[in-house]
Design an enzyme around this catalytic site. Structure first.
Site, PDB file in Angstrom:
ATOM      1  NE  ARG A 198      -5.727  -3.236  -1.524  1.00 38.45           N
ATOM      2  CZ  ARG A 198      -4.995  -4.338  -1.319  1.00 38.45           C
ATOM      3  NH1 ARG A 198      -3.930  -4.570  -2.047  1.00 38.45           N
ATOM      4  NH2 ARG A 198      -5.317  -5.192  -0.370  1.00 38.45           N
ATOM      5  CB  ALA A 245      -6.078  -8.754   7.012  1.00 39.40           C
ATOM      6  CD  GLU A 268      -8.805 -17.576  -1.640  1.00 43.56           C
ATOM      7  OE1 GLU A 268      -8.216 -16.823  -0.834  1.00 43.56           O
ATOM      8  OE2 GLU A 268     -10.043 -17.738  -1.644  1.00 43.56           O
ATOM      9  CB  SER A 298      -1.001   4.673   0.581  1.00 47.59           C
ATOM     10  OG  SER A 298      -0.116   5.496  -0.138  1.00 47.59           O
ATOM     11  N   PRO A 299      -3.707   7.262   0.776  1.00 46.30           N
ATOM     12  CG  PRO A 299      -4.508   9.086   2.007  1.00 46.30           C
ATOM     13  CD  PRO A 299      -3.725   7.815   2.153  1.00 46.30           C
ATOM     14  N   GLY A 300      -2.764   8.883  -1.250  1.00 42.05           N
ATOM     15  CA  GLY A 300      -2.142   9.565  -2.381  1.00 42.05           C
ATOM     16  C   GLY A 300      -2.129   8.732  -3.650  1.00 42.05           C
ATOM     17  CG  PHE A 359      -7.489 -10.060  -7.243  1.00 41.88           C
ATOM     18  CD1 PHE A 359      -8.569 -10.913  -7.075  1.00 41.88           C
ATOM     19  CD2 PHE A 359      -6.969  -9.430  -6.126  1.00 41.88           C
ATOM     20  CE1 PHE A 359      -9.124 -11.127  -5.818  1.00 41.88           C
ATOM     21  CE2 PHE A 359      -7.509  -9.636  -4.870  1.00 41.88           C
ATOM     22  CZ  PHE A 359      -8.588 -10.489  -4.712  1.00 41.88           C
ATOM     23  CD  GLU A 371      -5.846 -14.741   6.689  1.00 38.80           C
ATOM     24  OE1 GLU A 371      -5.270 -14.155   7.640  1.00 38.80           O
ATOM     25  OE2 GLU A 371      -6.047 -14.205   5.586  1.00 38.80           O
ATOM     26  CD  GLU A 384      -5.514  -1.388   1.228  1.00 34.81           C
ATOM     27  OE1 GLU A 384      -5.525  -2.400   1.945  1.00 34.81           O
ATOM     28  OE2 GLU A 384      -4.487  -0.954   0.664  1.00 34.81           O
TER      29      GLU A 384
END
Length: 209
Positions: free
Chosen positions: A53, A93, A160, A131-133, A25, A114, A137
């Protein structure tokens, strides 16, 4: 004002090799790359794992007439080993995993799934990288106009694996909620603080009485 623009761009990174050791996924890529250095020249080869992601979006539903917000609570595996409970309180979300679906359309769909909500006007709060390190995402956050007078209950897509509790909270309780430590994910904290900063303007725009 100090110039805070970065001196480099994508053209200053060279991908030497890209592998995909896992594809489910989500996807995990392993990149070997080099990039330009601030003081001149290029770095040596650097190996980095990248968690790939889909784009994501989140919304804080707000009822200005009744002074209520809506939050959802559900089990999160990432909170299993360090938090007192892995059931987390957060924003509605979802992931933009449908071709051509905008962030706004995604949020309207997720609000129904939701929280049983039909949203009115949506205002952009911010967009950021959690968290770009280690992951690509990107998350877009909204405030959504809603009638929460009868909101709350249990929702989610069973196929799901979703089991979601939706609950309303008085907007006046936001400071205490933030101080409690229960809101410990970035999107929720950002949205709640943004609403506190802009509440007077939003109320003037959305109140019908």
């Amino acid at each position: 004002m100090t110039d805070i623009r970065p001196p480099f761009g994508p053209e200053d990174v060279e991908i030497l090799e890209r592998e995909t050791p896992f594809q489910g996924f989500f996807r995990l890529d392993t990149l070997t790359l080099r990039h330009r250095l601030y003081q001149g020249g290029w770095s040596g080869p650097i190996r980095r794992e990248l968690f790939v992601r889909h784009r994501a979006a989140a919304v804080l539903p707000y009822d200005a007439d009744n002074g209520l917000i809506l939050l959802v609570e559900q089990f999160r595996v990432g909170a299993l080993e360090w938090r007192d409970s892995p059931w987390c309180l957060e924003l509605i979300a979802g992931l933009a995993d449908k071709d051509g679906e905008s962030a706004a359309d995604l949020i309207r769909r997720e609000a129904v799934e939701e929280g049983g909500l039909t949203l009115g006007e949506m205002l952009p709060v911010t967009r950021y990288m959690p968290s770009p390190g280690g992951t690509n995402e990107r998350l877009e956050v909204f405030l959504g106009q809603a009638d929460l007078s009868q909101a709350g209950g249990y929702f989610g897509q069973a196929d799901e694996g979703e089991d979601i509790r939706a609950l309303t909270v008085p907007v006046d309780d936001i400071p205490a909620l933030l101080d409690s430590g229960r809101m410990d994910n970035a999107a929720s904290i950002i949205a709640l603080q943004w609403l506190l900063l802009h509440r007077e303007r939003i109320d003037a725009r959305w109140r019908r009485r």
